[in-house]
Design a protein around this motif. Structure first.
Motif, PDB file in Angstrom:
ATOM      1  N   VAL A   1       3.038  20.032  39.793  1.00 46.77           N
ATOM      2  CA  VAL A   1       3.992  21.053  39.341  1.00 46.77           C
ATOM      3  C   VAL A   1       5.357  20.407  39.149  1.00 46.77           C
ATOM      4  CG1 VAL A   1       2.804  22.963  40.511  1.00 46.77           C
ATOM      5  CG2 VAL A   1       4.596  21.711  41.704  1.00 46.77           C
ATOM      6  N   PRO A   2       6.237  21.053  38.377  1.00 45.46           N
ATOM      7  CA  PRO A   2       7.600  20.522  38.273  1.00 45.46           C
ATOM      8  C   PRO A   2       8.315  20.677  39.614  1.00 45.46           C
ATOM      9  CG  PRO A   2       7.375  22.567  37.020  1.00 45.46           C
ATOM     10  CD  PRO A   2       6.025  22.217  37.526  1.00 45.46           C
ATOM     11  N   THR A   3       8.982  19.620  40.045  1.00 35.87           N
ATOM     12  CA  THR A   3       9.684  19.670  41.326  1.00 35.87           C
ATOM     13  C   THR A   3      11.193  19.587  41.164  1.00 35.87           C
ATOM     14  OG1 THR A   3       9.447  17.282  41.568  1.00 35.87           O
ATOM     15  CG2 THR A   3       7.766  18.670  42.624  1.00 35.87           C
ATOM     16  N   HIS A   4      11.653  19.275  39.966  1.00 31.42           N
ATOM     17  CA  HIS A   4      13.093  19.214  39.716  1.00 31.42           C
ATOM     18  C   HIS A   4      13.346  19.536  38.255  1.00 31.42           C
ATOM     19  CE1 HIS A   4      17.177  17.560  39.352  1.00 31.42           C
ATOM     20  NE2 HIS A   4      17.262  17.901  40.624  1.00 31.42           N
ATOM     21  N   PHE A   5      14.486  20.174  37.998  1.00 29.80           N
ATOM     22  CA  PHE A   5      14.823  20.589  36.642  1.00 29.80           C
ATOM     23  C   PHE A   5      16.219  20.105  36.292  1.00 29.80           C
ATOM     24  CE2 PHE A   5      11.806  23.513  38.424  1.00 29.80           C
ATOM     25  CZ  PHE A   5      10.889  23.709  37.407  1.00 29.80           C
ATOM     26  N   ASP A   6      16.432  19.794  34.998  1.00 29.54           N
ATOM     27  CA  ASP A   6      17.780  19.407  34.571  1.00 29.54           C
ATOM     28  C   ASP A   6      18.603  20.662  34.295  1.00 29.54           C
ATOM     29  OD1 ASP A   6      16.991  20.341  32.054  1.00 29.54           O
ATOM     30  OD2 ASP A   6      16.706  18.337  31.217  1.00 29.54           O
TER      31      ASP A   6
ATOM     32  N   SER B   1      14.749  22.203  31.842  1.00 29.50           N
ATOM     33  CA  SER B   1      13.549  21.411  31.536  1.00 29.50           C
ATOM     34  C   SER B   1      13.163  20.586  32.761  1.00 29.50           C
ATOM     35  CB  SER B   1      13.816  20.478  30.361  1.00 29.50           C
ATOM     36  OG  SER B   1      14.204  21.208  29.231  1.00 29.50           O
ATOM     37  N   PRO B   2      11.857  20.534  33.069  1.00 31.67           N
ATOM     38  CA  PRO B   2      11.443  19.727  34.224  1.00 31.67           C
ATOM     39  C   PRO B   2      11.689  18.243  33.968  1.00 31.67           C
ATOM     40  CG  PRO B   2       9.542  20.795  33.185  1.00 31.67           C
ATOM     41  CD  PRO B   2      10.745  21.220  32.436  1.00 31.67           C
ATOM     42  N   ASN B   3      12.203  17.547  34.980  1.00 30.33           N
ATOM     43  CA  ASN B   3      12.414  16.104  34.853  1.00 30.33           C
ATOM     44  C   ASN B   3      11.805  15.336  36.028  1.00 30.33           C
ATOM     45  OD1 ASN B   3      14.257  16.702  36.838  1.00 30.33           O
ATOM     46  ND2 ASN B   3      16.058  16.123  35.657  1.00 30.33           N
ATOM     47  N   ALA B   4      11.058  16.030  36.870  1.00 30.70           N
ATOM     48  CA  ALA B   4      10.306  15.386  37.952  1.00 30.70           C
ATOM     49  C   ALA B   4       9.087  16.256  38.258  1.00 30.70           C
ATOM     50  CB  ALA B   4      11.171  15.230  39.190  1.00 30.70           C
TER      51      ALA B   4
ATOM     52  N   TRP C   1       9.331  30.231  43.627  1.00 31.84           N
ATOM     53  CA  TRP C   1       8.916  30.984  42.434  1.00 31.84           C
ATOM     54  C   TRP C   1       9.156  30.168  41.165  1.00 31.84           C
ATOM     55  CZ3 TRP C   1       6.311  35.207  40.956  1.00 31.84           C
ATOM     56  CH2 TRP C   1       6.472  35.629  39.640  1.00 31.84           C
ATOM     57  N   THR C   2      10.343  29.597  41.032  1.00 33.30           N
ATOM     58  CA  THR C   2      10.666  28.890  39.790  1.00 33.30           C
ATOM     59  C   THR C   2       9.820  27.636  39.601  1.00 33.30           C
ATOM     60  OG1 THR C   2      12.497  27.727  40.844  1.00 33.30           O
ATOM     61  CG2 THR C   2      13.034  29.723  39.632  1.00 33.30           C
ATOM     62  N   SER C   3       9.377  26.997  40.675  1.00 30.27           N
ATOM     63  CA  SER C   3       8.566  25.785  40.540  1.00 30.27           C
ATOM     64  C   SER C   3       7.071  26.068  40.502  1.00 30.27           C
ATOM     65  CB  SER C   3       8.852  24.827  41.684  1.00 30.27           C
ATOM     66  OG  SER C   3      10.143  24.311  41.560  1.00 30.27           O
ATOM     67  N   LEU C   4       6.635  27.093  41.201  1.00 31.32           N
ATOM     68  CA  LEU C   4       5.203  27.290  41.365  1.00 31.32           C
ATOM     69  C   LEU C   4       4.606  28.454  40.557  1.00 31.32           C
ATOM     70  CD1 LEU C   4       5.072  26.778  45.226  1.00 31.32           C
ATOM     71  CD2 LEU C   4       4.548  25.107  43.447  1.00 31.32           C
ATOM     72  N   ARG C   5       5.403  29.447  40.233  1.00 33.23           N
ATOM     73  CA  ARG C   5       4.844  30.628  39.568  1.00 33.23           C
ATOM     74  C   ARG C   5       5.400  30.885  38.178  1.00 33.23           C
ATOM     75  NH1 ARG C   5       0.309  32.423  40.852  1.00 33.23           N
ATOM     76  NH2 ARG C   5       0.848  34.438  40.043  1.00 33.23           N
TER      77      ARG C   5
ATOM     78  N   THR D   1       6.604  30.582  34.401  1.00 32.39           N
ATOM     79  CA  THR D   1       6.165  29.787  33.259  1.00 32.39           C
ATOM     80  C   THR D   1       7.333  29.080  32.590  1.00 32.39           C
ATOM     81  OG1 THR D   1       6.325  31.749  31.858  1.00 32.39           O
ATOM     82  CG2 THR D   1       4.173  31.231  32.806  1.00 32.39           C
ATOM     83  N   SER D   2       8.539  29.583  32.798  1.00 30.85           N
ATOM     84  CA  SER D   2       9.723  28.910  32.281  1.00 30.85           C
ATOM     85  C   SER D   2      10.782  28.911  33.370  1.00 30.85           C
ATOM     86  CB  SER D   2      10.252  29.612  31.031  1.00 30.85           C
ATOM     87  OG  SER D   2      10.682  30.911  31.361  1.00 30.85           O
TER      88      SER D   2
END
Length: 154
Positions: A42-47, A51-54, A120-124, A126-127
């Motif tokens: 899953v995305p773990t970090h966002f810019d 947008s996910p960057n990790a 919620w933002t990382s695991l559930r 969609t954006s």
């Protein structure tokens, strides 16, 4: 010499603590459910644009959530230790301590909400939108500013 301020259990404090406990159970139930339902990566970090960057394991998201929850628990416990409040000598009044204690309890509740939003933002979701996290932080800053102004009013 001023008398020492002591904090006793109040109806308001008990209500905050019961709400905190119920909210903690619900939040962590949801976080555990989110982790179990999430894909392996899953995305773990966002810019800044969302947008996910990790990327990483879904379980990794629970680490910052746990740290934030521990901070919330610490805030609820610190309410019973008024010596920890850094009030100027002229502002050490029962009213100002009551305001500071209320602010800490509200922040404790917001810490649980912040942990839920992160999960919620990382695991559930969609954006990813930084709006929920930013809104919680803005509300916390407003509460801190209000309490600071109310504490310094004579």
């Amino acid at each position: 010499m001023k008398e020492e301020i002591k904090v006793y259990r109040t109806k308001e404090g008990t209500i905050f603590e019961v709400i905190f406990l119920i909210l903690a159970i619900v939040v962590w139930g949801l976080i555990i459910w989110f982790v179990k339902q999430a894909p392996d990566i899953v995305p773990t970090h966002f810019d800044a644009s969302g947008s996910p960057n990790a990327w990483g394991s879904a379980v990794r998201i629970s680490i910052p959530c746990a740290i934030i929850t521990i901070v919330g628990i610490s805030m609820m416990i610190l309410c019973y230790f008024p010596k920890c409040f850094n009030l100027a000598e002229k502002h050490k009044t029962p009213r100002n301590y009551a305001l500071s204690i209320r602010m800490l309890r509200i922040f404790g509740l917001f810490m649980l909400l912040l942990a839920l939003v992160i999960a919620w933002t990382s695991l559930r979701s969609t954006s990813h939108s930084p709006i929920p996290i930013i809104s919680i932080i803005v509300i916390m800053v407003i509460i801190a500013i209000y309490t600071s102004i109310a504490t310094h009013r004579n």
